[in-house]
Design an enzyme around this catalytic site. Structure first.
Site, mmCIF file in Angstrom:
data_model
loop_
_atom_site.group_PDB
_atom_site.id
_atom_site.type_symbol
_atom_site.label_atom_id
_atom_site.label_comp_id
_atom_site.label_asym_id
_atom_site.label_seq_id
_atom_site.Cartn_x
_atom_site.Cartn_y
_atom_site.Cartn_z
ATOM 1 N N LYS A 95 -41.165 -21.640 -53.213
ATOM 2 C CA LYS A 95 -40.900 -22.972 -52.641
ATOM 3 C C LYS A 95 -40.556 -22.877 -51.148
ATOM 4 O O LYS A 95 -41.055 -23.643 -50.345
ATOM 5 C CB LYS A 95 -39.739 -23.655 -53.386
ATOM 6 C CG LYS A 95 -39.967 -23.853 -54.877
ATOM 7 C CD LYS A 95 -38.866 -24.691 -55.517
ATOM 8 C CE LYS A 95 -37.490 -24.064 -55.472
ATOM 9 N NZ LYS A 95 -37.348 -22.835 -56.308
ATOM 10 N N ARG A 128 -31.994 -30.608 -59.103
ATOM 11 C CA ARG A 128 -32.083 -29.528 -60.090
ATOM 12 C C ARG A 128 -31.700 -29.989 -61.484
ATOM 13 O O ARG A 128 -31.716 -29.172 -62.409
ATOM 14 C CB ARG A 128 -31.172 -28.384 -59.683
ATOM 15 C CG ARG A 128 -31.917 -27.250 -58.955
ATOM 16 C CD ARG A 128 -30.883 -26.257 -58.526
ATOM 17 N NE ARG A 128 -31.291 -24.891 -58.442
ATOM 18 C CZ ARG A 128 -31.664 -24.284 -57.323
ATOM 19 N NH1 ARG A 128 -31.806 -24.950 -56.214
ATOM 20 N NH2 ARG A 128 -31.905 -23.001 -57.323
ATOM 21 N N ARG A 166 -37.050 -8.771 -53.190
ATOM 22 C CA ARG A 166 -37.164 -9.401 -51.867
ATOM 23 C C ARG A 166 -35.955 -9.141 -50.967
ATOM 24 O O ARG A 166 -34.835 -8.967 -51.436
ATOM 25 C CB ARG A 166 -37.446 -10.900 -52.011
ATOM 26 C CG ARG A 166 -36.313 -11.727 -52.536
ATOM 27 C CD ARG A 166 -36.760 -13.174 -52.767
ATOM 28 N NE ARG A 166 -35.652 -13.981 -53.266
ATOM 29 C CZ ARG A 166 -35.735 -15.249 -53.615
ATOM 30 N NH1 ARG A 166 -36.880 -15.893 -53.527
ATOM 31 N NH2 ARG A 166 -34.675 -15.894 -54.055
ATOM 32 N N ARG A 195 -30.100 -11.132 -50.746
ATOM 33 C CA ARG A 195 -29.169 -12.160 -51.245
ATOM 34 C C ARG A 195 -28.342 -11.569 -52.383
ATOM 35 O O ARG A 195 -28.875 -10.851 -53.228
ATOM 36 C CB ARG A 195 -29.962 -13.370 -51.751
ATOM 37 C CG ARG A 195 -30.417 -14.266 -50.642
ATOM 38 C CD ARG A 195 -31.340 -15.351 -51.132
ATOM 39 N NE ARG A 195 -30.878 -16.055 -52.325
ATOM 40 C CZ ARG A 195 -31.481 -17.119 -52.824
ATOM 41 N NH1 ARG A 195 -32.568 -17.611 -52.233
ATOM 42 N NH2 ARG A 195 -31.025 -17.702 -53.911
ATOM 43 N N ARG A 202 -30.320 -17.575 -63.591
ATOM 44 C CA ARG A 202 -30.876 -18.688 -62.804
ATOM 45 C C ARG A 202 -32.130 -19.246 -63.475
ATOM 46 O O ARG A 202 -32.380 -20.461 -63.440
ATOM 47 C CB ARG A 202 -31.195 -18.222 -61.374
ATOM 48 C CG ARG A 202 -29.930 -18.081 -60.519
ATOM 49 C CD ARG A 202 -30.095 -17.128 -59.347
ATOM 50 N NE ARG A 202 -31.038 -17.561 -58.358
ATOM 51 C CZ ARG A 202 -31.623 -16.740 -57.474
ATOM 52 N NH1 ARG A 202 -31.355 -15.443 -57.485
ATOM 53 N NH2 ARG A 202 -32.457 -17.212 -56.594
HETATM 54 P P1 AMP Z 1 -31.762 -21.367 -54.194
HETATM 55 O O1 AMP Z 1 -31.696 -20.764 -52.828
HETATM 56 O O2 AMP Z 1 -32.460 -22.695 -54.222
HETATM 57 O O3 AMP Z 1 -32.294 -20.411 -55.230
HETATM 58 O O4 AMP Z 1 -30.239 -21.693 -54.604
HETATM 59 C C1 AMP Z 1 -29.275 -20.647 -54.738
HETATM 60 C C2 AMP Z 1 -28.078 -21.146 -55.546
HETATM 61 O O5 AMP Z 1 -27.474 -22.246 -54.850
HETATM 62 C C3 AMP Z 1 -28.410 -21.676 -56.931
HETATM 63 O O6 AMP Z 1 -28.505 -20.652 -57.908
HETATM 64 C C4 AMP Z 1 -27.228 -22.615 -57.169
HETATM 65 O O7 AMP Z 1 -26.059 -21.888 -57.518
HETATM 66 C C5 AMP Z 1 -27.007 -23.221 -55.790
HETATM 67 N N1 AMP Z 1 -27.807 -24.468 -55.594
HETATM 68 C C6 AMP Z 1 -28.843 -24.653 -54.730
HETATM 69 N N2 AMP Z 1 -29.334 -25.896 -54.825
HETATM 70 C C7 AMP Z 1 -28.602 -26.517 -55.788
HETATM 71 C C8 AMP Z 1 -28.634 -27.810 -56.382
HETATM 72 N N3 AMP Z 1 -29.545 -28.739 -56.021
HETATM 73 N N4 AMP Z 1 -27.704 -28.092 -57.335
HETATM 74 C C9 AMP Z 1 -26.785 -27.204 -57.702
HETATM 75 N N5 AMP Z 1 -26.695 -25.951 -57.227
HETATM 76 C C10 AMP Z 1 -27.597 -25.596 -56.265
#
Ligand code: AMP
Length: 215
Positions: free
Chosen positions: A13, A88, A127, A161, A172
């Site tokens: 994404k 989400r 990554r 990360r 996740r």
């Molecule tokens: P991402 O970089 O999108 O994979 O997000 C990393 C982490 O941030 C996720 O595993 C969640 O813990 C938190 N996070 C990101 N976006 C959201 C969202 N829209 N709602 C809740 N938690 C989020």
């Protein structure tokens, strides 16, 4: 044009959002990036989010909804935005509908990037990126030319990360299937959902997304 890129972690994404940003000027709004910045800056939101993110759980809806609510008001979003990692769950999707309504805005497309779970674990756990210029790499698919040195800027500041380990990735993915997949019928019913093959090459995925936007 305002769109959502919907897909599991590691579906690409962020990569596609950046390509769309370059091609069309739409602004990438990644709640994950915003939360990581808050963690790094040590803000109240960051302190609350850190442990939740390390477990692979979702940060409370009201936190992410208010981050997006404020961000969309900024002038650069007027030409269109790409939501990457938000919404989400259905609570967030309903809150998004309500706040866009209030602002006189709407969603034009929701693009689902389909990828299978085992491929994702391999993609995510390999990554890493350059902390200085942001260039992304992968142990298998895109190693640096010189070990430990960024191809883009020559920095040795390469980082992973903290939530990109296998245990957190599996968690996740479970969260994605349980909480986020129900958004597919939600947007299907609104007639704005399109699907692309997230297993294809980066260029092919980009081509399919362009076709979905033009349709
Ligand atoms: P991402 O970089 O999108 O994979 O997000 C990393 C982490 O941030 C996720 O595993 C969640 O813990 C938190 N996070 C990101 N976006 C959201 C969202 N829209 N709602 C809740 N938690 C989020």
């Amino acid at each position: 044009m305002n769109l959502i890129l919907l897909g599991p972690p590691g579906a690409g994404k962020g990569t596609q959002a950046k390509m769309l940003q370059n091609a069309h000027g739409f602004v990438q709004l990644s709640t994950g990036d915003m939360l990581r910045a808050a963690v790094k800056a040590g803000t109240e939101v960051g302190k609350l989010a850190k442990d939740i993110m390390d477990r692979g759980d979702l940060v409370p809806d009201e936190v992410v909804v208010s981050i997006i609510d404020e961000r969309i008001d900024q002038a650069d979003c007027a030409g269109g935005f790409i939501l990457d990692g938000f919404p989400r769950n259905t609570g967030q999707a309903e809150a998004l509908d309500a706040l866009l309504d209030k602002k006189g805005m709407k969603l034009d497309r929701v693009i689902e990037m389909k990828v299978d779970d085992d491929a994702l674990v391999e993609r995510i756990t390999g990554r890493f990126s350059c902390k200085d210029c942001g260039e992304g790499f992968h142990d298998i698919y895109k190693p640096t030319q010189k070990d430990g040195v960024c191809d883009g800027c020559g920095s040795t500041n390469l980082v992973r990360r903290s939530d990109d380990n296998e245990e957190t990735v599996r968690s996740r993915l479970q969260t994605y299937h349980r909480e986020t997949e129900p958004l597919l019928p939600y947007y299907q019913d609104k007639g704005i959902l399109k699907q692309v093959d997230g297993m294809a090459s980066m260029e092919e995925v980009a081509r399919q997304i362009e076709a979905a936007l033009a349709a």
